[in-house]
Structures are given as structure tokens and as C-alpha cells.
Design a protein around this motif. Sequence first.
Motif, PDB file in Angstrom:
ATOM      1  N   SER A  53      -5.335 -12.245   0.491  1.00  0.00           N
ATOM      2  CA  SER A  53      -5.309 -10.794   0.700  1.00  0.00           C
ATOM      3  C   SER A  53      -4.063 -10.169   0.092  1.00  0.00           C
ATOM      4  N   LEU A  54      -2.918 -10.820   0.274  1.00  0.00           N
ATOM      5  CA  LEU A  54      -1.689 -10.300  -0.306  1.00  0.00           C
ATOM      6  C   LEU A  54      -1.759 -10.309  -1.831  1.00  0.00           C
ATOM      7  N   LYS A  55      -2.280 -11.417  -2.413  1.00  0.00           N
ATOM      8  CA  LYS A  55      -2.409 -11.482  -3.873  1.00  0.00           C
ATOM      9  C   LYS A  55      -3.338 -10.383  -4.390  1.00  0.00           C
ATOM     10  N   ILE A  88       0.836  -1.206   0.000  1.00  0.00           N
ATOM     11  CA  ILE A  88       0.000   0.000   0.000  1.00  0.00           C
ATOM     12  C   ILE A  88       0.870   1.257   0.000  1.00  0.00           C
ATOM     13  N   PHE A  89       1.984   1.222   0.722  1.00  0.00           N
ATOM     14  CA  PHE A  89       2.910   2.364   0.757  1.00  0.00           C
ATOM     15  C   PHE A  89       3.472   2.652  -0.631  1.00  0.00           C
ATOM     16  N   LEU A  90       3.859   1.613  -1.379  1.00  0.00           N
ATOM     17  CA  LEU A  90       4.369   1.814  -2.742  1.00  0.00           C
ATOM     18  C   LEU A  90       3.299   2.417  -3.641  1.00  0.00           C
ATOM     19  N   ASP A  91       2.049   1.980  -3.465  1.00  0.00           N
ATOM     20  CA  ASP A  91       0.960   2.520  -4.285  1.00  0.00           C
ATOM     21  C   ASP A  91       0.665   3.970  -3.916  1.00  0.00           C
ATOM     22  N   GLU A  92       0.686   4.293  -2.627  1.00  0.00           N
ATOM     23  CA  GLU A  92       0.316   5.627  -2.170  1.00  0.00           C
ATOM     24  C   GLU A  92       1.330   6.681  -2.590  1.00  0.00           C
ATOM     25  N   PHE A  93       2.604   6.329  -2.593  1.00  0.00           N
ATOM     26  CA  PHE A  93       3.656   7.299  -2.921  1.00  0.00           C
ATOM     27  C   PHE A  93       4.411   6.891  -4.183  1.00  0.00           C
ATOM     28  N   VAL A 152      -4.068  -5.085  -7.176  1.00  0.00           N
ATOM     29  CA  VAL A 152      -4.642  -3.735  -7.170  1.00  0.00           C
ATOM     30  C   VAL A 152      -3.541  -2.679  -7.210  1.00  0.00           C
ATOM     31  N   SER A 153      -2.506  -2.793  -6.373  1.00  0.00           N
ATOM     32  CA  SER A 153      -1.452  -1.791  -6.306  1.00  0.00           C
ATOM     33  C   SER A 153      -0.640  -1.746  -7.592  1.00  0.00           C
ATOM     34  N   THR A 154      -0.365  -2.905  -8.176  1.00  0.00           N
ATOM     35  CA  THR A 154       0.390  -2.911  -9.433  1.00  0.00           C
ATOM     36  C   THR A 154      -0.394  -2.220 -10.536  1.00  0.00           C
ATOM     37  N   THR A 155      -1.688  -2.515 -10.625  1.00  0.00           N
ATOM     38  CA  THR A 155      -2.524  -1.836 -11.628  1.00  0.00           C
ATOM     39  C   THR A 155      -2.554  -0.330 -11.386  1.00  0.00           C
ATOM     40  N   SER A 156      -2.686   0.061 -10.143  1.00  0.00           N
ATOM     41  CA  SER A 156      -2.731   1.492  -9.825  1.00  0.00           C
ATOM     42  C   SER A 156      -1.426   2.186 -10.173  1.00  0.00           C
ATOM     43  N   LEU A 189      12.225  -0.282 -12.455  1.00  0.00           N
ATOM     44  CA  LEU A 189      11.389  -0.512 -11.278  1.00  0.00           C
ATOM     45  C   LEU A 189      10.088  -1.220 -11.647  1.00  0.00           C
ATOM     46  N   LEU A 190       9.503  -0.860 -12.809  1.00  0.00           N
ATOM     47  CA  LEU A 190       8.276  -1.545 -13.228  1.00  0.00           C
ATOM     48  C   LEU A 190       8.553  -3.007 -13.555  1.00  0.00           C
ATOM     49  N   ASP A 191       9.693  -3.290 -14.151  1.00  0.00           N
ATOM     50  CA  ASP A 191      10.051  -4.703 -14.404  1.00  0.00           C
ATOM     51  C   ASP A 191      10.158  -5.460 -13.093  1.00  0.00           C
ATOM     52  N   ARG A 192      10.788  -4.832 -12.120  1.00  0.00           N
ATOM     53  CA  ARG A 192      10.921  -5.494 -10.813  1.00  0.00           C
ATOM     54  C   ARG A 192       9.555  -5.687 -10.165  1.00  0.00           C
ATOM     55  N   LEU A 193       8.662  -4.698 -10.311  1.00  0.00           N
ATOM     56  CA  LEU A 193       7.313  -4.791  -9.742  1.00  0.00           C
ATOM     57  C   LEU A 193       6.525  -5.925 -10.393  1.00  0.00           C
ATOM     58  N   VAL A 194       6.620  -6.057 -11.720  1.00  0.00           N
ATOM     59  CA  VAL A 194       5.885  -7.116 -12.421  1.00  0.00           C
ATOM     60  C   VAL A 194       6.412  -8.483 -12.012  1.00  0.00           C
ATOM     61  N   GLU A 195       7.731  -8.593 -11.821  1.00  0.00           N
ATOM     62  CA  GLU A 195       8.301  -9.871 -11.382  1.00  0.00           C
ATOM     63  C   GLU A 195       7.794 -10.235  -9.996  1.00  0.00           C
ATOM     64  N   ASP A 196       7.712  -9.269  -9.104  1.00  0.00           N
ATOM     65  CA  ASP A 196       7.164  -9.544  -7.773  1.00  0.00           C
ATOM     66  C   ASP A 196       5.707  -9.978  -7.872  1.00  0.00           C
ATOM     67  N   LEU A 197       4.931  -9.297  -8.740  1.00  0.00           N
ATOM     68  CA  LEU A 197       3.532  -9.693  -8.916  1.00  0.00           C
ATOM     69  C   LEU A 197       3.432 -11.123  -9.426  1.00  0.00           C
ATOM     70  N   ARG A 198       4.262 -11.483 -10.401  1.00  0.00           N
ATOM     71  CA  ARG A 198       4.226 -12.850 -10.942  1.00  0.00           C
ATOM     72  C   ARG A 198       4.574 -13.860  -9.859  1.00  0.00           C
ATOM     73  N   THR A 199       5.600 -13.545  -9.061  1.00  0.00           N
ATOM     74  CA  THR A 199       6.020 -14.481  -8.008  1.00  0.00           C
ATOM     75  C   THR A 199       4.908 -14.701  -6.997  1.00  0.00           C
TER      76      THR A 199
END
Length: 1119
Positions: A102-104, A60-65, A109-113, A78-88
Motif C-alpha cells: 500500500s505504501l509503495k 497523501i498530504f504532500l500530493d493534496e497540497f 501515485v502521489s509522485t506521479t501526481s 524538492l523533486l530530487d528529494r521526492l524521487v530519492e524517497d520513491l526509489r528507496t
Amino acid sequence: MAEKPPPKPVSPQDWESLTEDFRHGGARREKWSCLYPSLAELALSSILKKEFPFKIPLVIFLDEFSHLLFPSNSLSSLLDRLVEDLRTIVQSPIDGVHITYSLKEQMMVSTTSILISTNSVEVRCTAAVVELLLAVINRPNHGLDRHARAIACECLRELEKAYPCLLSGIAGHLWSLCQSERTHASQSYILLLTTVIYSIVSRKLSISVLNTSVPLIPFNFPEWILGPEKEGSGIGIGLNYKELRRAMAFLLEWPRVLTPFGMMVFMRMVMPLAVALDLQPSMLKVQFFGMINSFHPVLCHVVLIMYSRFSEAFNEKEKDIMRRLLFVSLEMQQSLVFRLLSVHWLMGFLNRFMVHGGDMEKKKSIVKMGFMFYPRLFDPLSLKAIKLDLLALCSICIDSLKARSGSDMFVGEGKSVVKLFQDGLISVSAFKWLPHWSTETAVAFRTLHKLLIGSSSHSEAHPSATNELMESAFYSHLKGMLIDMILEFQRLVPVIVAFVDRLLGCQKHHWLGERLLQTMDENLHRRVVIDYRIVSYFLVFDRIAENKTIPPRKLLELLTKFMAFLVEKHGPDTCGKSWSHGTKVLGICRTMLTHHQSCRLFLGISRLLAFTCLYFPDLEVRDHARSYLRMLICVPGVKLRGMLNLGEQLLGISPSSHSESFFSMQSPRQYQDPKKYRNISSYIHLERMIPLLVKQSWSLSLLPLGAGNKSKSFCGIRDSEASIDERELDASIQFQITSEDERVDKPWVPLYVMDSKVSEILEILRRHFSCIPDFRHMAGIRIKIPCNLRFDSESFNHVWGGESPKSRLHGVEALPVLYATVLKFSSPSPYGSIRSCHIPFLLGQPPVSDYIPGETALLDIDDTYIGSGEEEAYKAPVAIELEPREPTPGLVDVFIETNAEDGQIISGKLKSISVGIEDLFLKAIAPPDIPEDALPDYYLDLFNALWDACSSTSNTGREAFLLKGGKGAAAINGTRSVKLLDVPADSLVHATEHYLSPFIVSVTGEHLIDMVKYGGIVRDIVWKEEALGLLLDANTSGSELNRMPLQLTFTENEDERESQVGINKRSIGCIEILIFLPPMFHILLQMQVSDVSTLVQIRTDHWPCLAYIDEYLEALFLT
């Protein structure tokens, strides 16, 4: 040196502290600015740690700021790293501890935002995220992850809204998934498919929504998303109506699975689709009109929106809609918000129907239904208020239909509008009027206002509407009702006045407010009973007094009768009422003087003010009435209104309890040009009436003596008990705080024996000092310095842009005037607090060549303000009152604040006023029990006692004399001096008579007495005709003595008597002078006068004043 950056967060506690700093903002956030890119990397790596418990808050902190943590220079990595975390996380199995649903869901939601908020169209990242989300939703009817699939559908829908037609190539697969899904997630699938179809129709793309040849996974990113040059590549332009209508038919079968809010979103897209695809609106009516009978306000709102969009399809359904809204407003079990919305919707529905409705009969039937919305007795007040607004709208519709049809409607001839208000009033006020501050009363008068001006539109300028309103039955009923309410319910007067003010404040209906005031003036005065309750009507009287269209005669007669009533009923128990009511009456008089021409009300208001000046019991009211009467008689009408319009409070005066008081007018604050205030003292002058003999340019001030100082050369007041006011005392006075026991029981004080002469002296001094007030515990002795205030007209007009004395106007009217002048005084010298001075008005002083003799007689308002000459008419007397704490000359700084005729505020510093030692000369205070014929002997005895006490051999130095009040005591420590004046006796006697005559206590010597008595100025003193001590030497003739000057011989103390005998041999007499210096000191002068010179012996109990006395004597006799 640059501040050291904070350490990188590692533990969950570090991340929690960092999150709080970011949300707090300011400096706490800025200290992390150097770590923004690395913070995102650290957060993404921490999310994948298995034992890390702070995962969801960190996401939530990453999404908010994201706007700070994902800068543009490192956005791609950073977006590549974010997508890899989402896939994992998405592909990890659920263990219920480290990887949860809940984490998934939060990660999706945060990645899309973040992808949408960073406004980046990274094909690789966006395609990867869409592919992961499609993989999640491609498991229909799987019960465990149904909520996660619904979240994934919502994320895909947001991506489709951000990048239209992103999912248009896989619309066929989405349709299949919608048909397969049977859990509650089907709503999200339906809304996703509807959003994709809506994008296709809005972009008019020729895409098959039934084609499933394109694989769902892997996802192929559409080329037309990348830019305008790629738009339409491989895609035809034009809609495939057949397939789209088929898809719409499928979607219209699924409203039952949608929640109310989902239905709102669904219908927002379906209605434009129906228009674009040429669908029949009746399909929507059949499918969705039944929602009007639901118990959810959102579903009813959807039906009303659909009606406003396709009103033709809902023909003959208007009554059903109104009937349903009526039932909702009447159902007590419904929420208040739903009931308020139902009436609000009905008002909008009725307004739209009257504008775009059908035939006349249909409109009449709809308006009839509106009258069924009468407020009920137990309805909440907010619901009553909006129902009354609806009834007012219905009355407007009645008038509109009546004007169009030309025939009377079912409501009759306007009496129904009166009945409408009466019935609504009963339900609002519960059969009685509540106080004016109650909400119920405000609602009733709000409805009254709507009913009154409802048919008179603000955009209508035709006079026919005005005539119709004046002739209506409701207006006739309103006039009588307001008069009855004022007389019967005095507590409603404020709200009635506010109602009239609202009409007066409207440009369109100002005439209506004036007509109501005229009606009140015609009917109210003759029905009012003259008693104390008439004060309740003063608000109405004030509005009548402000209106120029109403003659003031009736109101002035009523106020005169009321003032006579106050005079008659005045007594010990009505003093406060008399003052309060009299001040309010004068306030109404001021309002009349402000808004009416003087000739219109001169006779009536002059009688009222004259009666008040003569007979009213309160002094303040009489003074204010006298001021108004003088201004009415002496000040021209234009200037009078300008003066009274300046405001409600004078500058520098604290507001009084009544704003109508004469000195409670506040000038409007305007911009002050600093250039105009620099030389204000060059044309506004405050001058002393009596010039000083000595231009004092220095002042002697003593520091307080320390505790260890053994010197007793200067002694002041000693308290018999500790006083809390010591720090307020003069710096030059030493206070010794001792108790009575300490003063009596000190073993080192020796006892001494006094003779009868010393005892007599002490008795005289005790009696004298007991009359001197102790300024620390009570009001001290005050002195007054008389001054004159004036200003030059020519210089004033040059600075402030006024008119020249010779332009357009002539005589006194051409001169500028200052109003409400306030003089404030301050001084660094020990003079205590100095009161300010107030001057109501001051006429400018014309140039010397332009004085206007004879015309100043018009300004003879008071003898105290006019001097013997014509110039005195342009001066105002000012008395500066000082309360000296030490007899020291000094300066008084003067600050002025005043108002010009045009409302400009003038303020600045004037030249300081000098205070000389002669201003401090006072006559000694005599005890009140001494007869007037015995005062000369008393002053002589006091002079002799002080003369002896101030000598170096006096036995009274250790005696303390109690001051008035009994708390403080003063000790005398005298000092003496001598001065030889080479001045003839005639000149000395003449100067003494003119400047020191009030302080002379005795004259000795026959020749000198004859000289003094011949002047006829000095009276009531002791005359000693015997020449005591004036012994002549036998070898020296009288003529020789007269020609010989007095000489001083400095010898030791034991030979002093012999030298004095030598002086006395050449003296023709002696003048003894006693001067009191506030707060408690004295100057004693003994003048040995000869024909050619005079020897002055000086004694005082305040040695610093000897230097001032020396200069004063030189200025008095030698210049």
C-alpha cells in the motif's frame, strides 16, 4: 510585533494536527506559510523513518497540497528529494509493517501526481520516475505484486497523457509485456500500450512499435519532448501503417480481459485509431456489437457511441438495438437507473434516426416500435414520465412523416394521439386524478403540454402550423377535457391554471393560451353552479379578467350573482366566508380595472360595486368596494390603471391575510436618489389646523425620585400590588409599590379624625378618580391634534421630473398625485405609541394664480375630505392621536412614505409638529350615572373639592384615591401660584369665552354674569348672581374702585385673609375654571376680575405645569 511561527512538526500527532489545519484553511493554514519549503523536506524525511506510523496520510498530504508545499524557487531540489524517497521505498523489501504494498502504490501515485500538477519537465526527475516505474512493471506474471504493477502501468499512462510520445521509443517492449502478462493486471498493460499507440498516431510519428533495440532500462528521455525546436529530431514524419494495424489487430483480441469501465476507456481511443488507420468499421461491429446484450449500462453505452460514430456499418441493426432497449426497460430486475437510461438512449436514437435515417418505410417501422413503450401500471413514476416523453416524441414523428408522405399512417386521423394520452393518463394517475400538488398530476400535465405543442416548433413562424394545431382532433378533445376537469375536479384548478400560464408565458404559444381562456369563458360560466364551491374557480376567473381579448361582461354577471348569493346566505356562521369571498371578488374587480379600459366594463362593474356597497354584510368589503367605485368614477382611466398597478402592499403596512385588500398594494422598489430627499419638507407640508398660542421651545422633565429621597413635593400613582409595567412609566412619576397589608398595618401612620366637610370632599375625589383610567393597565386618555397634509405641485414637479401644470394636460388632470401615503409619527416626549395615518390619494396644490375653480367639484368624493373653500380640495385631514403619560409640551417627528404616479417611492422626514400645553386641556371625566342636567353642579363640587385638596392646609394629602381598574392609586399633593394680569375685563371675558369656555364651571357676580351671558358662548354652568364676598369700603366710591388697579400684598399666612378682603373689594366677579390634564392631573383657575386688571389664583396637583400655564396666560391675555 510579528507572530511567532509555530514549531516544526516532529511526532505523528503534530503531523496530524498540521494536516487538519491545512484542510481547514483560513488562518489555521496561513500560520504555516513561513514553513512551506521546510515542511515538504520534513515530510519527506519523516516518510523514510522506519518507526514512523503516519506515512501513507503524509504522502497523501504532500500530493493534496503540492501547489503550496512545492514552490517554484525550490522545486528542483524538492523533486530530487521526492524521487530519492520513491526509489528507496520501491526498492525496499516488503516487511508487512514498515514497508507495505500500500505504501509503495501510494508513493508511486502521489509522485506521479506531483510531477504532473507542478507542470515541470525536469528531465532528470521525470526520467528517474519513469525508469523506476518501468522496473516495477518489468516483472510480468509475478503474482505477489500484480496490483502494484497495475498501479505502475496507470502512472505511466498518466505520464504518457501529460507528455505525449514519452514512451513511444519503448512501444515494442510494452507490446512484449502485454503478451506475457496473464494476471488481472493485463488490463492496465493493454490500456498503457493503447495510449502509447494513440499518441503516436495523433502526433503522426514514424516510429516502429515492434522495435526492441532500444533498452527498456535505463530509460532514455525523448528529445522531442523538450520543445518545438527539438521536435522530430531523428524521427521521421509519417505513420507506419503496417505495424500500427498489426498492433491494432492485437489489441482488438483482448476486450474480454477489460472491465466495463476499462472498455469505455479503451473504445474512446480505439475508434479514433480505426478512423486514422482506415480500418473497416465492420471489424468493430463484429467484435463489440454483442455487448448490447450485456447487463451493464456502460457496455450498452459503448455500443451506442460506436453506432453514432459508424452508423453506416450498423445498417439493419437499428431494430435489434431498439428491441434490446425495450427489453431492458421492461425487465423489473434491472436497476432503475439502467431502465431510465434505456428509454433516454432510445429517445436520442429515435431523434437521430429521424434526422439521418434511411427511407420512409424504415422510419415508419422504427416509429411503430416506439409505441411499444407504453408505461406500465407498476412502473416507477420517473420511468413512467420518461416513457410518456418518448410517446410524445413518437407522436411528433408521426406528424412529421405524415406531412412528408402526404398519406395517413397507421395511427389514423389524429384520434390515436388522443388515445395515446388517455392510455398514458390511466397508467400515471392510477385511474383517478390526484391532488394538484401530487407529482403524478404534474407528470400528466407535462405530457399534455408536450403532446399539444410537440408539432409546433418554437423556430417555426409559418401560420400553417398554427392552423393545423387549431384544427386537430387533439386540440378539440383538449378543450372539452379541460372544461370537464374544471367542473368535476375543483382541486385540479391550480394545475390547469399553471398549464395555461405556461402557454401564456411562451411568445410562440401565447395565442394558444388565449384561445383556451376564450374557450373557458364561453363554456364555463353557463355551467357553473352558484354556491360556495365557485371560489375554487377564482384562479381561472382571475386569468380571464387579466386577458384583454376576452369581454368581461359574462364574468361580471357571474360575480354579481355570486355576491347576491353571499348576501342571501349570510348569517352568524358565515361571517368569515362572506368576508373572504367578498374580498376575493373585489380582487378580481381590481384585476379588471387594471387590464381593461374603463369604458369597456364601466356599466357592469359599477353595478357590481354599487350592489356591494349597499347590501354586502361585511363592513370592510363595503368600504373597499366604495373606494373602488369612487376611483372608477373620479380618477381618469390612465391614472387609475397606474395607481392600481403599483403592487400588492402599501409601504409601512403589515401585509393582511388577503392580498386583494385595498390597503395591501406594494409599490415596486426603485433606486432612490438621496439628493431628492434632502428638502422634502420644503414642498410637502403637514400643518396644524389650529395654531398654538405659545410657541413652546422648552420642556421640563423630571428624573425619577430615588428611594432615599424624603421629599414629598411630588407624588404620583401607588400600586396596591406589584406591577410588572413600572419600567414603562413616566420618568416624572414616582411609584411606590406596597401591598395592602403593608399599607394597613404600618404602625407609624397616625390616626386622624375628619369632619363631615372633609369626608364629603374625599367622597367626591374618590368618585372622580375612579373614572380616570390607569394607563399602566389599560388604554389611557388620548388627545387629537387636527392637521392638514398638502404638497406644492410646482416644487414637486421640479424635483421629481413631473410635468408642469400647464404642459399638454389642463385642469385637474395636469396636477401630480400622491398615492398610498403613510405618515409615521414618533416623539421623544412621553406620548406613548402614536398610530400611523394612511391617505389613499392626494392631489397636488397648484400655484396660487392657477387655482381651478369649478373643476374641483369633480373631486367631491366625501364631505369630510372637502372644506368650505376651493383650497381644501388639495388638502387631506390628518389626526395625530397622543396618549400622554405626563402633561408636558413637546414635538412630534413626522416621517412620510408615499408613491408618485410613475411608481417612484418618496420617503423622508417632514417638519415636526409642536404640541402645546393647550393641546392637553380636557374637560374632567364625569361619572356615567350623573344626569346631564346635574353636570354643572357636579363640576362645581369637583372644583371646590380639588381646590381644597390642593391647598397647603388640606387634610387629604395622605389619602390615596383608587384609579379605574382598582390596581393603581393616586395621591394629591397640591401647589398654588398667583398671577396679576393688566387686561381690561372686556378683553379678558372675550379671550376666556373663545379659548377656555368648555372648562368654565361657575361665574360669580351680577355684572360679570351679564357680560358672559351677553356673549352667548358659555352655557351649562353654575351662575352665582349674589355677590358673595364682594364687600365695598364705605369710604371708597364705586367709580374710584373701577379706576384703581388690583394690588398684591405679600404677608404671612395668618394675614392672608385680610389681604384677600382688600382684593375682593375691587372685584366685579369671579370665574372658576377646571382643566383636566391627562393622564390624571388638574389645573384650577380662579379669576378675580376687575375693570382694569384681573388676579388669577392657580392651584394644581402637578407643579411642573405652572411654568407652562404662566406663559399660556400671558399669550392668551397680554398679546
